[in-house]
Design a protein around this motif. Structure first.
Motif, PDB file in Angstrom:
ATOM      1  N   HIS A   4      44.196  42.946  26.261  1.00  9.86           N
ATOM      2  CA  HIS A   4      42.776  43.461  25.986  1.00  9.86           C
ATOM      3  C   HIS A   4      42.811  43.858  24.559  1.00  9.86           C
ATOM      4  N   ILE A   7      43.433  47.387  23.495  1.00  8.89           N
ATOM      5  CA  ILE A   7      45.054  47.645  23.435  1.00  8.89           C
ATOM      6  C   ILE A   7      45.662  46.999  22.387  1.00  8.89           C
ATOM      7  N   ALA A 248      50.882  45.376  35.845  1.00  9.30           N
ATOM      8  CA  ALA A 248      50.048  45.095  34.520  1.00  9.30           C
ATOM      9  C   ALA A 248      50.488  43.493  34.261  1.00  9.30           C
ATOM     10  N   TYR A 276      46.474  44.571  37.198  1.00 12.43           N
ATOM     11  CA  TYR A 276      45.657  44.698  35.985  1.00 12.43           C
ATOM     12  C   TYR A 276      45.468  43.721  35.090  1.00 12.43           C
ATOM     13  N   ALA A 279      46.367  44.102  30.744  1.00 16.09           N
ATOM     14  CA  ALA A 279      46.907  45.331  30.578  1.00 16.09           C
ATOM     15  C   ALA A 279      48.328  45.220  30.272  1.00 16.09           C
ATOM     16  N   PHE A 283      49.735  51.621  30.818  1.00 21.57           N
ATOM     17  CA  PHE A 283      48.153  51.531  30.605  1.00 21.57           C
ATOM     18  C   PHE A 283      47.418  52.898  31.138  1.00 21.57           C
ATOM     19  N   SER A 288      44.011  54.606  29.961  1.00 23.38           N
ATOM     20  CA  SER A 288      42.728  54.845  31.163  1.00 23.38           C
ATOM     21  C   SER A 288      41.712  55.119  30.338  1.00 23.38           C
ATOM     22  N   TYR A 293      40.387  50.216  32.908  1.00 23.87           N
ATOM     23  CA  TYR A 293      41.765  50.801  33.352  1.00 23.87           C
ATOM     24  C   TYR A 293      41.544  52.237  33.929  1.00 23.87           C
TER      25      TYR A 293
END
Length: 306
Positions: A4, A7, A248, A276, A279, A283, A288, A293
């Motif tokens: 992501h 991230i 993840a 997910y 991720a 995460f 979150s 997420y």
């Protein structure tokens, strides 16, 4: 999908890990500086620190009450941190979100950590806390139905181990187990799972860091061959509580969590595995705040309400 972008942006600005042996005291102190002040945390009806009297001694427990009601389902939560990091404070926001989204009273457990406390001290605290919750149900206004256990990373390890301990002891009150990207096999041979190689670098938690970060726990007497240390090594998974296993996409530990879920299903356990996309490990604790997420808390609510 790729990591992501939000991230990835955070990871780009992280400082490199310090040289030399890991200093648990220094790393904990750094982690605690990232905890937001109380006035910036998610408000709930009540948050109270209590002490659980257990066979392993006194265990700190933080009780999160989402709203005023006559009775509640209970969720006992074990924070992550490679068995030596994490605390009631560093994971306070996770416990608050779990309480708010599920409507359950959440009990976050301040278990003893390695290396100061040798195995199985932390695990005993976690098991003792859920037994204490059931025994003190009247005080906690437990509704007598839902008694769930949840944890992230090494906290997920404790969830799986506690579920097994309870089953073997004939303690059948645990209704659900929720494991967020759990560490279920502490044999870190990189050939055991494809994700250990596919997600080895660049996603936050790196495969090369697994051994040194878990060394405090393993050196304290935790044997990776022991099914209470590596729950995926348990031969018979039948009779365990319904499970939600969240993984993840870019986590080195992804495949062991998903394999555990498949093994639970094969043993007749109601198990859901939810990966997910985009991720990495951690995460729920760290990301979150990203809407995609934060949904993990809603999925947890829906699982508990099934």
């Amino acid at each position: 999908m790729t990591l992501h972008p939000r991230i990835a942006e955070v990871l780009r600005h992280l400082p490199p890990p310090p040289d030399g042996p890991l200093d648990p005291v220094a790393i904990r102190a750094t982690e605690e500086t990232q905890v937001p002040p109380l006035e910036e945390r998610l408000p709930l009806a009540h948050v109270e620190d209590v002490t659980a009297q257990t066979p392993s001694g006194e265990v700190p427990v933080r009780v999160y009450t989402p709203l005023d009601a006559d009775e509640y389902g209970l969720l006992v939560y074990y924070h992550g941190g490679a068995f030596f990091l994490g605390s009631l404070e560093t994971h306070d926001h996770v416990a608050r979100s779990l309480a708010k989204e599920t409507g359950l009273k959440v009990l976050s457990v301040g278990y003893r950590r390695a290396p100061e406390a040798a195995f199985p001290a932390g695990l005993q605290d976690c098991y003792g806390a859920v037994r204490w919750a059931q025994e003190n149900g009247e005080t906690l206004k437990w509704d007598g139905t839902t008694l769930a256990i949840a944890g992230d990373s090494s906290g997920g390890t404790f969830v799986a181990a506690v579920a097994a301990m309870a089953h073997d002891d004939g303690f059948d009150r645990i209704t659900h187990q929720i494991l967020f990207y759990p560490s279920l096999d502490l044999d870190f041979d990189v050939d055991r799972y494809a994700s250990l190689r596919d997600n080895a670098e660049g996603y936050g938690l790196e495969t090369a860091g697994l051994k040194p970060f878990n060394a405090f726990y393993l050196d304290s007497g935790a044997d990776p061959a022991d099914a209470l240390v590596s729950p995926i090594k348990r031969d018979d998974l039948s009779g365990l509580p319904a499970a939600l296993i969240v993984t993840a996409e870019h986590d080195p530990l992804r495949d062991e969590g998903e394999l555990y879920g498949e093994r639970l299903k094969a043993a007749g356990v109601d198990a859901t595995v939810s990966r997910y996309a985009g991720a990495g490990h951690g995460f729920v604790q760290h990301f979150s705040w990203i809407p995609e997420y934060h949904r993990v808390f809603e999925e947890t609510r829906d699982f508990l309400g099934r």
